[in-house]
Design a protein around this motif. Structure first.
Motif, PDB file in Angstrom:
ATOM      1  N   VAL A 296       0.836  -1.203   0.000  1.00 18.53           N
ATOM      2  CA  VAL A 296       0.000   0.000   0.000  1.00 18.53           C
ATOM      3  C   VAL A 296       0.871   1.254   0.000  1.00 18.53           C
ATOM      4  O   VAL A 296       0.611   2.217  -0.738  1.00 18.53           O
ATOM      5  CB  VAL A 296      -0.956   0.006   1.216  1.00 18.53           C
ATOM      6  N   LEU A 297       1.922   1.233   0.810  1.00 16.92           N
ATOM      7  CA  LEU A 297       2.818   2.387   0.888  1.00 16.92           C
ATOM      8  C   LEU A 297       3.494   2.648  -0.464  1.00 16.92           C
ATOM      9  O   LEU A 297       3.644   3.803  -0.886  1.00 16.92           O
ATOM     10  CB  LEU A 297       3.865   2.161   1.975  1.00 16.92           C
ATOM     11  N   LYS A 298       3.881   1.590  -1.136  1.00 17.83           N
ATOM     12  CA  LYS A 298       4.514   1.739  -2.450  1.00 17.83           C
ATOM     13  C   LYS A 298       3.556   2.390  -3.444  1.00 17.83           C
ATOM     14  O   LYS A 298       3.938   3.306  -4.191  1.00 17.83           O
ATOM     15  CB  LYS A 298       4.975   0.372  -2.971  1.00 17.83           C
ATOM     16  N   VAL A 299       2.300   1.942  -3.438  1.00 17.62           N
ATOM     17  CA  VAL A 299       1.309   2.541  -4.338  1.00 17.62           C
ATOM     18  C   VAL A 299       1.110   4.010  -3.993  1.00 17.62           C
ATOM     19  O   VAL A 299       1.040   4.870  -4.879  1.00 17.62           O
ATOM     20  CB  VAL A 299      -0.026   1.777  -4.282  1.00 17.62           C
ATOM     21  N   LYS A 300       1.031   4.312  -2.702  1.00 19.41           N
ATOM     22  CA  LYS A 300       0.847   5.711  -2.295  1.00 19.41           C
ATOM     23  C   LYS A 300       1.996   6.589  -2.778  1.00 19.41           C
ATOM     24  O   LYS A 300       1.782   7.687  -3.320  1.00 19.41           O
ATOM     25  CB  LYS A 300       0.715   5.820  -0.767  1.00 19.41           C
ATOM     26  N   ASN A 301       3.206   6.130  -2.589  1.00 15.42           N
ATOM     27  CA  ASN A 301       4.376   6.926  -2.979  1.00 15.42           C
ATOM     28  C   ASN A 301       4.427   7.136  -4.493  1.00 15.42           C
ATOM     29  O   ASN A 301       4.747   8.238  -4.962  1.00 15.42           O
ATOM     30  CB  ASN A 301       5.652   6.251  -2.497  1.00 15.42           C
ATOM     31  N   GLU A 302       4.111   6.100  -5.245  1.00 15.77           N
ATOM     32  CA  GLU A 302       4.134   6.223  -6.705  1.00 15.77           C
ATOM     33  C   GLU A 302       2.963   7.079  -7.199  1.00 15.77           C
ATOM     34  O   GLU A 302       3.115   7.876  -8.129  1.00 15.77           O
ATOM     35  CB  GLU A 302       4.090   4.837  -7.361  1.00 15.77           C
ATOM     36  N   ALA A 303       1.813   6.932  -6.579  1.00 17.11           N
ATOM     37  CA  ALA A 303       0.647   7.727  -6.974  1.00 17.11           C
ATOM     38  C   ALA A 303       0.886   9.207  -6.714  1.00 17.11           C
ATOM     39  O   ALA A 303       0.462  10.076  -7.502  1.00 17.11           O
ATOM     40  CB  ALA A 303      -0.591   7.249  -6.224  1.00 17.11           C
ATOM     41  N   THR A 304       1.550   9.523  -5.608  1.00 14.07           N
ATOM     42  CA  THR A 304       1.837  10.921  -5.272  1.00 14.07           C
ATOM     43  C   THR A 304       2.628  11.596  -6.385  1.00 14.07           C
ATOM     44  O   THR A 304       2.350  12.749  -6.758  1.00 14.07           O
ATOM     45  CB  THR A 304       2.616  10.993  -3.949  1.00 14.07           C
ATOM     46  N   LYS A 305       3.600  10.911  -6.934  1.00 11.01           N
ATOM     47  CA  LYS A 305       4.445  11.482  -7.991  1.00 11.01           C
ATOM     48  C   LYS A 305       3.643  11.836  -9.241  1.00 11.01           C
ATOM     49  O   LYS A 305       4.074  12.663 -10.046  1.00 11.01           O
ATOM     50  CB  LYS A 305       5.549  10.482  -8.361  1.00 11.01           C
ATOM     51  N   MET A 306       2.491  11.215  -9.406  1.00 11.27           N
ATOM     52  CA  MET A 306       1.673  11.419 -10.607  1.00 11.27           C
ATOM     53  C   MET A 306       0.783  12.647 -10.512  1.00 11.27           C
ATOM     54  O   MET A 306       0.155  13.040 -11.506  1.00 11.27           O
ATOM     55  CB  MET A 306       0.824  10.166 -10.860  1.00 11.27           C
ATOM     56  N   LEU A 307       0.696  13.277  -9.334  1.00 13.83           N
ATOM     57  CA  LEU A 307      -0.145  14.460  -9.164  1.00 13.83           C
ATOM     58  C   LEU A 307       0.640  15.701  -9.590  1.00 13.83           C
ATOM     59  O   LEU A 307       1.224  16.414  -8.784  1.00 13.83           O
ATOM     60  CB  LEU A 307      -0.617  14.570  -7.709  1.00 13.83           C
ATOM     61  N   VAL A 308       0.632  15.943 -10.884  1.00 17.51           N
ATOM     62  CA  VAL A 308       1.379  17.058 -11.471  1.00 17.51           C
ATOM     63  C   VAL A 308       0.441  17.852 -12.371  1.00 17.51           C
ATOM     64  O   VAL A 308      -0.591  17.328 -12.838  1.00 17.51           O
ATOM     65  CB  VAL A 308       2.598  16.547 -12.273  1.00 17.51           C
ATOM     66  N   PRO A 309       0.766  19.123 -12.626  1.00 19.42           N
ATOM     67  CA  PRO A 309      -0.101  19.936 -13.480  1.00 19.42           C
ATOM     68  C   PRO A 309      -0.364  19.278 -14.829  1.00 19.42           C
ATOM     69  O   PRO A 309       0.526  18.689 -15.442  1.00 19.42           O
ATOM     70  CB  PRO A 309       0.713  21.229 -13.645  1.00 19.42           C
ATOM     71  N   GLY A 310      -1.611  19.385 -15.275  1.00 14.99           N
ATOM     72  CA  GLY A 310      -2.011  18.811 -16.552  1.00 14.99           C
ATOM     73  C   GLY A 310      -2.660  17.456 -16.452  1.00 14.99           C
ATOM     74  O   GLY A 310      -3.385  17.033 -17.358  1.00 14.99           O
TER      75      GLY A 310
END
Length: 430
Positions: A296-310
């Protein structure tokens, strides 16, 4: 109010942004919430309507804001109508805002008492063509009661049927989703209070404790740090209770070997934080629990990186689903056949992770934001993946609040709140 005064420049700027998006010769009206009855003479604690708070900072009942940028009379381009305070009210309830305090709070110079509203409103309605009404159009809205805003809208349309009507909500959905720096500071304060409370319970939890006792510890820490309390109904879910996504009973005893899923966070100055953590009652995760936890932590960390403009949230959730599918395959919860034969409308991973990963957060826990629009800098989102395994008797959700940046990864407002499994074990066994 428990919170420290907020710089009125925030509310002045918010009104300026709103006014720029209004049609010519139009005015907008915003009402406070009602104080809702329970029974006899009992009422719910007052909660201000977030829109009038966003635009004025006024945090009391029976208040009305009018914005009329093109009004011929300059003093009527911004108006506050307030419940008039008096000696009786001061003794029984506490003094309400005076005209001077309202100016200091909101930056609005023209303040009338509420009994003068119909007379003043008649004057300015003759000078405008369009009136903006404030309807609730949030994508999660499910309102069964008639609000003060609803009653006012009904009265206004009956009183002035020849006026064109426009909606404030589409404007506010855009404006409120992008935070000013002062707003981010207020959300950060809410997160900091949440951190103190979480650290407190790490030292409190042990086998035999009851979920409601943990709730009390959290509330204690919130109140002593100038928060009204929980930003939303707290979830303190031990064992299989964690597999009920909105479990709020908080009435079970926590047993050795169980996990406790927390979805609990503080508000501050009407701004929300939103935290999820999952901790072991006995202070140590089992091998299997830690395996799922780290997935779960791995998914959270990777998902966070995807929250970028656009990025568009609907597409983002699809990509997070792919991350989760990979982890569930590694955990043996899914096999390749499950994925190959999945229903595109309900992918295989949804058996174990059935909710969304991120939502806007701010003045509301599920804050304003048009989810079909691309993400912009200074939007604030939760990131909250989970894996729920009823057959194994536990569920795990991990959640932080992050601010989207112009470039690079989002800033995590909860970066100081323990989340690594080893750190949580160390703190619980200190």
């Amino acid at each position: 109010m428990k919170y420290s005064p907020i710089d009125k420049s925030l509310f002045i700027k918010n009104r300026e942004k709103f006014a720029k998006l209004m049609k010519s010769k139009s005015l907008a009206v915003f009402n406070s919430n009602d104080i809702y009855p329970i029974s006899a003479d009992s009422t719910m604690p007052f909660q201000q309507h977030r829109d009038i708070f966003y635009l004025s900072g006024v945090d009391q009942e029976e208040s009305v804001l009018v914005i009329f940028p093109d009004c011929p009379k300059e003093k009527h381009r911004e108006i506050l109508f307030l419940k008039e305070t008096n000696e009786h009210i001061a003794i029984w309830e506490g003094e309400k805002l005076t005209k001077e305090k309202a100016l200091k709070t909101s930056g609005i110079k023209t303040v009338y008492w509420l009994q003068d509203m119909e007379k003043i409103l008649f004057e300015i309605m003759t000078q405008c063509d369009t009136v903006y009404i404030n309807t609730n159009e949030h994508y999660r809205a499910n309102v069964e009661v008639e609000t003060r805003e609803d009653r006012f809208t009904k009265w206004l349309k009956e009183k002035y049927p020849a006026h064109s009507v426009a909606k404030s909500n589409p404007i506010l959905q855009k404006l409120r989703s992008v935070k000013e720096d002062i707003e981010i500071e207020l959300i950060q304060t809410a997160c900091n209070i949440t951190e103190k409370a979480f650290r407190r319970v790490l030292g409190f939890v042990k086998p035999g404790v009851w979920e409601y006792e943990i709730e009390a510890e959290l509330m204690h820490e919130f109140l002593r740090n100038r928060s009204k309390g929980f930003a939303y109904t707290p979830i303190i879910a031990s064992s299989n209770n964690a597999n009920v996504l909105h479990y709020i009973e908080n009435n079970q005893q926590c047993q050795e070997g169980d996990l406790i899923l927390f979805d609990t966070a503080a508000e501050y100055a009407n701004y929300s934080s939103d935290l999820s953590r999952t901790i072991p009652v006995s202070g140590r995760y089992s091998k299997r629990q830690k395996e799922v936890y780290n997935a779960v932590l791995k998914v959270k960390n990777e998902a966070t990186k995807m929250l970028v403009p656009g990025t568009v949230l609907t597409e983002y959730h699809v990509e997070v689903g792919k991350l989760m599918t990979s982890e569930l395959l590694s955990l043996g919860l899914l096999d390749k056949a499950d994925v190959q034969n999945e229903n595109p409308d309900w992918p295989a991973y949804k058996k174990y992770f059935m909710h969304g990963t991120s939502h806007h957060i701010g003045l509301d826990t599920h804050d304003y934001g048009i989810i079909t629009d691309p993400i912009e800098p200074n939007m604030v989102f939760t990131v909250e993946p989970g894996i729920y395994i009823p057959d194994e008797g536990f569920g795990i959700r991990l959640e932080d609040d992050v601010v989207v940046q112009k470039t690079g990864e989002p800033v995590n407002l909860m970066q100081n709140i323990p989340i690594e499994a080893e750190e949580i074990e160390e703190l619980m066994n200190a």
